[in-house]
Scaffold this motif. Sequence first.
Motif, PDB file in Angstrom:
ATOM      1  N   CYS A  44       0.583  -1.012  -0.055  1.00  0.00           N
ATOM      2  CA  CYS A  44      -0.097   0.129  -0.012  1.00  0.00           C
ATOM      3  C   CYS A  44       0.718   1.088   0.189  1.00  0.00           C
ATOM      4  CB  CYS A  44      -1.081  -0.047   1.558  1.00  0.00           C
ATOM      5  SG  CYS A  44      -2.516  -1.451   1.659  1.00  0.00           S
ATOM      6  N   GLU A  45       0.667   2.099  -1.342  1.00  0.00           N
ATOM      7  CA  GLU A  45       1.715   3.301  -1.013  1.00  0.00           C
ATOM      8  C   GLU A  45       0.285   4.855  -1.561  1.00  0.00           C
ATOM      9  OE1 GLU A  45       5.582   4.035  -2.795  1.00  0.00           O
ATOM     10  OE2 GLU A  45       4.018   3.500  -4.260  1.00  0.00           O
ATOM     11  N   GLY A  46       0.727   5.595  -0.403  1.00  0.00           N
ATOM     12  CA  GLY A  46       0.362   7.234  -0.733  1.00  0.00           C
ATOM     13  C   GLY A  46       0.642   7.087   0.226  1.00  0.00           C
ATOM     14  N   GLU A  47      -0.003   9.008   0.231  1.00  0.00           N
ATOM     15  CA  GLU A  47       0.446  10.110   0.923  1.00  0.00           C
ATOM     16  C   GLU A  47       0.618   9.455   2.657  1.00  0.00           C
ATOM     17  OE1 GLU A  47       1.937  12.861   0.307  1.00  0.00           O
ATOM     18  OE2 GLU A  47       2.287  12.526  -1.681  1.00  0.00           O
ATOM     19  N   PRO A  48       0.672  10.093   3.847  1.00  0.00           N
ATOM     20  CA  PRO A  48       0.917   9.948   5.077  1.00  0.00           C
ATOM     21  C   PRO A  48      -1.210  10.862   5.392  1.00  0.00           C
ATOM     22  CG  PRO A  48       2.268  10.958   5.219  1.00  0.00           C
ATOM     23  CD  PRO A  48       2.535  11.381   3.686  1.00  0.00           C
ATOM     24  N   GLY A  49      -1.444   9.391   6.251  1.00  0.00           N
ATOM     25  CA  GLY A  49      -2.577   9.650   6.167  1.00  0.00           C
ATOM     26  C   GLY A  49      -4.383   8.828   5.459  1.00  0.00           C
ATOM     27  N   THR A  50      -3.635   8.741   4.659  1.00  0.00           N
ATOM     28  CA  THR A  50      -4.842   7.783   3.218  1.00  0.00           C
ATOM     29  C   THR A  50      -5.081   6.553   3.665  1.00  0.00           C
ATOM     30  OG1 THR A  50      -3.152   7.101   2.228  1.00  0.00           O
ATOM     31  CG2 THR A  50      -3.952   9.297   1.591  1.00  0.00           C
ATOM     32  N   GLY A  51      -4.594   5.936   4.912  1.00  0.00           N
ATOM     33  CA  GLY A  51      -5.944   4.424   6.051  1.00  0.00           C
ATOM     34  C   GLY A  51      -4.457   3.414   5.429  1.00  0.00           C
ATOM     35  N   VAL A 175       0.383 -10.318   4.966  1.00  0.00           N
ATOM     36  CA  VAL A 175       1.221  -9.004   4.853  1.00  0.00           C
ATOM     37  C   VAL A 175       0.336  -8.078   4.099  1.00  0.00           C
ATOM     38  CG1 VAL A 175       3.330  -8.514   4.636  1.00  0.00           C
ATOM     39  CG2 VAL A 175       2.841 -11.128   5.049  1.00  0.00           C
ATOM     40  N   VAL A 176       1.189  -7.158   5.361  1.00  0.00           N
ATOM     41  CA  VAL A 176       0.706  -5.745   4.649  1.00  0.00           C
ATOM     42  C   VAL A 176       1.718  -4.497   4.610  1.00  0.00           C
ATOM     43  CG1 VAL A 176      -1.127  -3.327   4.528  1.00  0.00           C
ATOM     44  CG2 VAL A 176      -2.030  -6.145   5.067  1.00  0.00           C
ATOM     45  N   LEU A 177       2.862  -4.220   3.682  1.00  0.00           N
ATOM     46  CA  LEU A 177       3.449  -3.736   3.846  1.00  0.00           C
ATOM     47  C   LEU A 177       2.072  -1.912   2.884  1.00  0.00           C
ATOM     48  CD1 LEU A 177       5.401  -6.243   1.796  1.00  0.00           C
ATOM     49  CD2 LEU A 177       6.501  -4.894   2.480  1.00  0.00           C
ATOM     50  N   THR A 178       3.586  -1.380   3.656  1.00  0.00           N
ATOM     51  CA  THR A 178       2.608   0.336   3.604  1.00  0.00           C
ATOM     52  C   THR A 178       3.950   1.277   3.451  1.00  0.00           C
ATOM     53  OG1 THR A 178       2.982   1.335   6.017  1.00  0.00           O
ATOM     54  CG2 THR A 178       1.133   0.389   5.038  1.00  0.00           C
ATOM     55  N   SER A 179       4.281   2.324   2.619  1.00  0.00           N
ATOM     56  CA  SER A 179       5.215   2.600   2.224  1.00  0.00           C
ATOM     57  C   SER A 179       4.481   4.944   2.083  1.00  0.00           C
ATOM     58  CB  SER A 179       5.623   2.565   0.766  1.00  0.00           C
ATOM     59  OG  SER A 179       6.468   3.895  -0.012  1.00  0.00           O
ATOM     60  N   ASN A 180       4.686   5.449   2.567  1.00  0.00           N
ATOM     61  CA  ASN A 180       4.666   7.210   2.015  1.00  0.00           C
ATOM     62  C   ASN A 180       5.868   7.217   1.025  1.00  0.00           C
ATOM     63  OD1 ASN A 180       3.053   7.145   4.581  1.00  0.00           O
ATOM     64  ND2 ASN A 180       4.609   7.357   6.011  1.00  0.00           N
ATOM     65  N   ARG A 181       6.198   7.063  -0.114  1.00  0.00           N
ATOM     66  CA  ARG A 181       6.757   6.987  -1.352  1.00  0.00           C
ATOM     67  C   ARG A 181       7.643   8.363  -1.131  1.00  0.00           C
ATOM     68  NH1 ARG A 181       3.958   6.921  -6.665  1.00  0.00           N
ATOM     69  NH2 ARG A 181       5.793   6.146  -7.786  1.00  0.00           N
ATOM     70  N   THR A 182       8.581   8.566   0.153  1.00  0.00           N
ATOM     71  CA  THR A 182       9.869   9.031   1.025  1.00  0.00           C
ATOM     72  C   THR A 182      10.946   8.523  -0.455  1.00  0.00           C
ATOM     73  OG1 THR A 182      10.909   7.591   2.504  1.00  0.00           O
ATOM     74  CG2 THR A 182       9.138   9.650   2.904  1.00  0.00           C
ATOM     75  N   ARG A 183      11.376   7.010  -0.512  1.00  0.00           N
ATOM     76  CA  ARG A 183      11.903   6.853  -1.546  1.00  0.00           C
ATOM     77  C   ARG A 183      11.278   5.734  -2.401  1.00  0.00           C
ATOM     78  NH1 ARG A 183      13.911   2.229  -0.820  1.00  0.00           N
ATOM     79  NH2 ARG A 183      13.441   0.980   1.359  1.00  0.00           N
ATOM     80  N   GLU A 184      11.869   5.367  -3.450  1.00  0.00           N
ATOM     81  CA  GLU A 184      10.925   4.224  -4.049  1.00  0.00           C
ATOM     82  C   GLU A 184      11.904   3.043  -4.000  1.00  0.00           C
ATOM     83  OE1 GLU A 184       8.799   4.124  -7.421  1.00  0.00           O
ATOM     84  OE2 GLU A 184       8.672   5.806  -7.027  1.00  0.00           O
TER      85      GLU A 184
END
Length: 293
Positions: A44-51, A175-184
Motif C-alpha cells: 500500500c502506497e500513498g500520502e500519510p493519513g490515507t488509511g 502481509v501488508v506493507l505500507t510506504s509514504n513514498r519518501t523513496r522508491e
Amino acid sequence: MSTPAYPESPDALAAALRETGYLADDGLATAAYLALAMHRPLFCEGEPGTGKTALAQALAQVLGAELIRLQCHDGIDSSQALYDWDFPRQLLHLRTMEAAGSFDATAVEASLYDDRFLLARPILRALRTSPSVLLVDEIDRADDEFEAFLLEVLSEHAVTIPELGEVRAAVPPVVVLTSNRTREVHDALKRRCLYLWLDHPDVAREIEILRSRLPGVPERLAQQVAQAAHRLRQTDLIKPPGVAESLDWARALQLVGARSLDVDSAARTLGAVLKYREDADRVKDRLESLLAS
C-alpha cells in the motif's frame, strides 16, 4: 493447522471492513480481496493519513487475527525484525548452573540457547502465530539490505535460527506493507506483492467516514470538517491533514461543544488537525475563506 476463512468476494470483504468502521471503495476492496485469495502481500502506497495502516488493522479484525506490527526506520536490521537472545537471562541461567555444579560445557551451551531465552521480534512472531496479519509499516524508511532480507522471508515464509533450526509458518501470515513514498522501493519487492495506491477520500466519502467512526457528530459538522480538510489538502502545507486528523478535529469540536465549524471554533481546535506551527500560522490568516460554504 487450517487456513482462516476469508470473505468470498470483494463485496463481502468491503461489507466486513465496513463493520469495523473502515470504508473501502471498490478498488481497495478488490485489491485486498485478491491479496487474501492469492496469498500475496499487499503493498500500500500513498500520502500519510490515507488509511494504509488502518487497513491492516481492519483486516486483522475481519479475520479474527493478531495484528503484528513491524515499524521500519532508518538503520533497521534483520535482528530487530526477527529475533534476539535475552542475554541477561542467559547470564543468570549460566551462573545458576555454575552454582549448582554443572560443568558439562556442551549441556550448558545447549541450555543457553533454549526457546525460553528467545526474544521473538515481529516477523518471527508472525511466522509462529496463526492467524496473524503482519504490518510492515513505512518500508520506504528502511534500506536496500533490509528490503532484500524481507523479500527472502516473504518468499519462503520461513527463517533459520542457527541454534534452534528452521521456523516455518504453518499458515503464512497476511502481509501488508505500507510506504509514504519518501523513496522508491525496489521492483523486486514490489513484484512479490499486489500493489494498491491510496488517495485521500473525496468529500462525500470523508463525510461518510466521519459519520461512521463518530456516530454522535452532527451531520452539518461532519460536512464542514470534511470540506475544510479537503481545502487544507489543497493548501501549501508542510503536513496536510489525513483522515486521522479529520477524525481528531471533529472529535475535538464535539468536546468543546461546537455544533458547526466557524472561525472561532476552528481557531481553538486547529492543533487537532495541523501539526506544524508554520502550517497553523499560514491557515489562521485564511480561516474565513477556508470555511466559506
